[in-house]
Design a protein around this motif. Structure first.
Motif, PDB file in Angstrom:
ATOM      1  N   GLY A  46       0.787  -1.232   0.000  1.00  0.00           N
ATOM      2  CA  GLY A  46       0.000   0.000   0.000  1.00  0.00           C
ATOM      3  C   GLY A  46       0.814   1.275   0.000  1.00  0.00           C
ATOM      4  O   GLY A  46       0.258   2.364  -0.004  1.00  0.00           O
ATOM      5  N   ASN A  47       2.133   1.159  -0.003  1.00  0.00           N
ATOM      6  CA  ASN A  47       2.967   2.357   0.026  1.00  0.00           C
ATOM      7  C   ASN A  47       3.208   2.975  -1.352  1.00  0.00           C
ATOM      8  O   ASN A  47       3.595   4.123  -1.438  1.00  0.00           O
ATOM      9  CB  ASN A  47       4.309   2.062   0.711  1.00  0.00           C
ATOM     10  CG  ASN A  47       4.120   1.911   2.209  1.00  0.00           C
ATOM     11  OD1 ASN A  47       3.381   2.654   2.829  1.00  0.00           O
ATOM     12  ND2 ASN A  47       4.780   0.915   2.786  1.00  0.00           N
ATOM     13  N   TYR A  59      -2.234  -5.973  -1.380  1.00  0.00           N
ATOM     14  CA  TYR A  59      -2.506  -7.379  -1.120  1.00  0.00           C
ATOM     15  C   TYR A  59      -2.294  -7.693   0.354  1.00  0.00           C
ATOM     16  O   TYR A  59      -1.416  -7.160   1.012  1.00  0.00           O
ATOM     17  CB  TYR A  59      -1.602  -8.288  -1.945  1.00  0.00           C
ATOM     18  CG  TYR A  59      -1.842  -8.249  -3.439  1.00  0.00           C
ATOM     19  CD1 TYR A  59      -2.976  -7.660  -3.993  1.00  0.00           C
ATOM     20  CD2 TYR A  59      -0.923  -8.806  -4.317  1.00  0.00           C
ATOM     21  CE1 TYR A  59      -3.185  -7.652  -5.355  1.00  0.00           C
ATOM     22  CE2 TYR A  59      -1.123  -8.801  -5.687  1.00  0.00           C
ATOM     23  CZ  TYR A  59      -2.256  -8.219  -6.200  1.00  0.00           C
ATOM     24  OH  TYR A  59      -2.449  -8.206  -7.551  1.00  0.00           O
ATOM     25  N   MET A  60      -3.099  -8.627   0.820  1.00  0.00           N
ATOM     26  CA  MET A  60      -3.018  -9.086   2.207  1.00  0.00           C
ATOM     27  C   MET A  60      -3.311 -10.584   2.219  1.00  0.00           C
ATOM     28  O   MET A  60      -4.216 -11.038   1.524  1.00  0.00           O
ATOM     29  CB  MET A  60      -4.075  -8.342   3.021  1.00  0.00           C
ATOM     30  CG  MET A  60      -4.259  -8.829   4.414  1.00  0.00           C
ATOM     31  SD  MET A  60      -5.602  -7.870   5.155  1.00  0.00           S
ATOM     32  CE  MET A  60      -5.706  -8.685   6.719  1.00  0.00           C
ATOM     33  N   ASN A  85      -3.129  -0.621   7.756  1.00  0.00           N
ATOM     34  CA  ASN A  85      -2.020  -0.777   6.818  1.00  0.00           C
ATOM     35  C   ASN A  85      -0.982  -1.784   7.311  1.00  0.00           C
ATOM     36  O   ASN A  85      -0.319  -2.447   6.522  1.00  0.00           O
ATOM     37  CB  ASN A  85      -1.356   0.577   6.528  1.00  0.00           C
ATOM     38  CG  ASN A  85      -0.180   0.438   5.593  1.00  0.00           C
ATOM     39  OD1 ASN A  85       0.964   0.453   6.037  1.00  0.00           O
ATOM     40  ND2 ASN A  85      -0.468   0.279   4.319  1.00  0.00           N
ATOM     41  N   ALA A  86      -0.858  -1.946   8.613  1.00  0.00           N
ATOM     42  CA  ALA A  86       0.120  -2.889   9.169  1.00  0.00           C
ATOM     43  C   ALA A  86      -0.169  -4.325   8.737  1.00  0.00           C
ATOM     44  O   ALA A  86       0.733  -5.162   8.713  1.00  0.00           O
ATOM     45  CB  ALA A  86       0.126  -2.800  10.694  1.00  0.00           C
ATOM     46  N   TYR A 104      -6.703   0.007   4.274  1.00  0.00           N
ATOM     47  CA  TYR A 104      -5.442  -0.706   4.119  1.00  0.00           C
ATOM     48  C   TYR A 104      -4.339   0.085   3.426  1.00  0.00           C
ATOM     49  O   TYR A 104      -3.197  -0.354   3.392  1.00  0.00           O
ATOM     50  CB  TYR A 104      -5.682  -2.016   3.347  1.00  0.00           C
ATOM     51  CG  TYR A 104      -6.668  -2.912   4.017  1.00  0.00           C
ATOM     52  CD1 TYR A 104      -6.316  -3.618   5.155  1.00  0.00           C
ATOM     53  CD2 TYR A 104      -7.974  -3.045   3.531  1.00  0.00           C
ATOM     54  CE1 TYR A 104      -7.237  -4.447   5.789  1.00  0.00           C
ATOM     55  CE2 TYR A 104      -8.894  -3.861   4.166  1.00  0.00           C
ATOM     56  CZ  TYR A 104      -8.516  -4.562   5.290  1.00  0.00           C
ATOM     57  OH  TYR A 104      -9.415  -5.376   5.918  1.00  0.00           O
ATOM     58  N   GLY A 105      -4.653   1.221   2.850  1.00  0.00           N
ATOM     59  CA  GLY A 105      -3.659   2.008   2.125  1.00  0.00           C
ATOM     60  C   GLY A 105      -2.629   2.639   3.043  1.00  0.00           C
ATOM     61  O   GLY A 105      -2.657   2.480   4.271  1.00  0.00           O
TER      62      GLY A 105
END
Length: 188
Positions: free
Chosen positions: A73-74, A81-82, A105-106, A98-99
């Motif tokens: 997301g960076n 993706y997760m 985001n973690a 999640y961005g």
């Protein structure tokens, strides 16, 4: 045209005209019927097509830990993706969650199975290891996995750890045919 006389209940005579009927093979009526049939069939087939044939998704693939880190997301151009339970989800449509700099985001760019099970953002929980989780945490994991991620986000792949053992040999418990969107021809 012939007129017929008919006596009413009051005794008066009335002139009755025969009804004119249009033949069923009138070109205007036939064209209208064909148009209606065409519209009905089009709508029916369109609904059928939409229900049975969803737009194709990208073929799923196998991700190493290093590859998965690229989708954290960076970078604005990259999808996010997760992985949970070794299944990699595209959570890009949940970018506000999640961005970059978002609350969860973690969890992205890695397999966060333990963190999801414990509802934790603790860096120590950002792993696929489920050792020592309580029955309640495992049930919570399954519930979130099935009820949220599998229903909301597309599956884009699997982590190598889900398919391979630590020594690199195949994980016999993994059954590709039981996995949604997994086609061996796309993978190998």
């Amino acid at each position: 045209m012939q007129h017929q006389l008919r006596e009413t209940a009051t005794g008066k005579c009335m002139t009755q005209f025969p009804h004119q009927r249009r033949p069923n093979n009138d070109p205007t009526m036939a064209t209208a019927r064909i148009c209606v049939l065409f519209v009905v069939l089009s709508v029916t087939l369109a609904e059928d097509f939409q229900l049975k044939y969803k737009p194709s998704t990208k073929p799923v693939r196998l991700f190493t830990e290093e590859e998965l880190k690229r989708y954290d997301g960076n970078e604005e151009e990259q999808p996010i993706y997760m992985a949970i339970k070794g299944v990699v989800f595209d959570v890009t449509k949940g970018k506000e969650f999640y961005g970059k700099d978002a609350p969860y985001n973690a969890l992205v760019g890695k397999d966060s199975t333990r963190a999801v099970a414990k509802m934790s953002l603790d860096p120590a929980d950002l792993t696929s290891d489920t050792t020592g989780l309580t029955e309640e945490q495992l049930e919570s994991l399954d519930s979130v996995f099935e009820g949220t991620y599998k229903t909301k986000y597309p599956i884009v792949g699997y982590t190598a750890s889900r398919i391979l053992k630590e020594d690199g040999s195949p994980n016999e418990a993994f059954k590709p045919e039981d996995q949604p969107h997994f086609h061996i021809k796309d993978e190998f």
